[in-house]
Design an enzyme around this catalytic site. Structure first.
Site, mmCIF file in Angstrom:
data_model
loop_
_atom_site.group_PDB
_atom_site.id
_atom_site.type_symbol
_atom_site.label_atom_id
_atom_site.label_comp_id
_atom_site.label_asym_id
_atom_site.label_seq_id
_atom_site.Cartn_x
_atom_site.Cartn_y
_atom_site.Cartn_z
ATOM 1 N N SER A 20 0.757 -1.293 -0.088
ATOM 2 C CA SER A 20 -0.112 0.124 -0.191
ATOM 3 C C SER A 20 0.886 1.454 -0.013
ATOM 4 O O SER A 20 0.279 2.274 -0.468
ATOM 5 C CB SER A 20 -0.900 0.066 0.965
ATOM 6 O OG SER A 20 -2.077 -1.020 0.970
ATOM 7 N N LYS A 32 0.213 3.185 -2.975
ATOM 8 C CA LYS A 32 -0.657 4.355 -3.285
ATOM 9 C C LYS A 32 -0.315 5.857 -3.318
ATOM 10 O O LYS A 32 -1.020 6.619 -3.989
ATOM 11 C CB LYS A 32 -1.885 4.106 -1.908
ATOM 12 C CG LYS A 32 -2.630 2.924 -1.988
ATOM 13 C CD LYS A 32 -3.631 2.899 -0.831
ATOM 14 C CE LYS A 32 -4.721 1.471 -1.091
ATOM 15 N NZ LYS A 32 -4.034 0.246 -0.719
#
Length: 344
Positions: A73, A76
């Site tokens: 993540s 992101k």
């Protein structure tokens, strides 16, 4: 030329400069175990740059500052930055309804904008919960869109609450492809990795180019380390498909202090509170790809066999980047401990 000098300076090796307490706190990564690469930057220069353990237990390849980890993540941040760059180009607007770009989504999601996706305030259902238990192989971004296009339910009205959403960032990756007119991997390389000279960073797809110095993920099971590098959700891209190293991420960190990549306005948008959060420790709010806690801007990444964190104190010009190829422990608080000697 000045940008290249700054980027190069940010990646110089300063060996032997780590305080003894740093070494002690990182001891769990020493030996024939899955490793860690750690970088502390102060005023743009590395004051701690080291790697421990192994990137590949089977071949005996040790972790180094050039080792490429699946960022999960932490990716992101790059998806969000790409959307902001496309907005600067006038190719999309942050208040565009997502259905303008992905019309197969149900009409019930007409009010969801790109801003809502960026700030985890869309209310979209988690695609992981829509996958059948016997899903064959690995799910792709296009298959995530297909699942969401058949789901009219949402968790809440857009903009009324916060729920961390991998679904939203998968859709952002697909929007970027449509607005940018190229595959997501090509767009990221062209707009971010190449300009910043992040030469060993890439958006990975099986069958495509391999990371130059790939780390493989591991999980501890019954006291032994077992390779657990991939899962059914490891092939999605907009929410977590980038591989990078601490040396390349030093260049990413440097880009947040000037206009070499994003404008001052876009950088402020990314790191300003858009969604207030009350149910997550060490998180006051969420920007676009950044968690916000007081003066700290940070993000973690977790996927099968990997745990990472990047923590920035912009006012004090300090950053800690910690990448690991193991399922445990979560490195955020260790990163804070490593940062103590350098944060006033």
């Amino acid at each position: 030329m000045r940008r290249m000098i700054i980027a190069a300076t940010a990646c110089m090796a300063f060996s032997g400069m780590a305080p003894a307490r740093d070494a002690g706190s990182l001891q769990r990564y020493e030996g024939h175990v899955p490793g860690a690469s750690v970088l502390v930057l102060k005023d743009g220069k590395p004051v701690l740059r080291k790697s421990l353990g192994f990137a590949n237990l089977e071949t005996g390849e040790r972790a180094t500052p050039a080792t490429d980890y699946r960022l999960a993540s932490v990716s992101k941040q790059f998806t969000a930055a790409l959307i902001l760059l496309l907005a600067e180009d006038g190719k999309l607007k942050l208040d565009d309804p997502v259905r303008k770009w992905l019309p197969s989504l149900p009409a019930s999601e007409q009010a969801i904008t790109l801003h809502h996706l960026l700030s985890h305030s869309s209310g979209l259902v988690d695609y992981e919960d829509l996958m059948p238990a016997d899903f064959p192989g690995q799910i792709s971004d296009a298959q995530v869109l297909d699942l969401l296009s058949k789901e009219s339910r949402t968790y809440f009205a857009p903009g009324t609450s916060y729920r961390y959403s991998n679904s939203g960032y998968v859709l952002l990756g697909l929007v970027a492809q449509k607005a940018g007119g190229k595959d997501l991997a090509a767009l990221l390389k062209e707009r971010i990795f190449a300009p910043l000279h992040m030469d060993n960073t890439l958006m990975y797809r099986r069958g495509g180019p391999e990371p130059a110095h790939r780390a493989y993920g591991y999980s501890e099971e019954s006291g032994k380390w077992v390779r657990t590098d991939q899962s059914p959700t490891s092939a999605t891209r907009g929410d977590g498909g980038i591989y990078s190293s601490i040396d390349d991420l030093a260049k990413w960190d440097a880009a947040w202090y000037d206009n070499r990549l994003l404008s001052a306005h876009s950088r402020e948008l990314a790191t300003t509170a858009h969604t207030r959060i009350t149910d997550e420790a060490d998180v006051d709010a969420y920007g676009y790809g950044w968690r916000i806690h007081g003066d700290v801007r940070w993000h973690s990444g977790e996927s099968m066999g990997f745990r990472h964190v990047i923590v920035r104190w912009p006012r004090q010009h300090v950053t800690v980047i910690m990448l690991t190829n193991r399922n445990d422990p979560e490195p955020y608080h260790l990163a804070l401990e490593v940062a103590k000697p350098y944060v006033d």
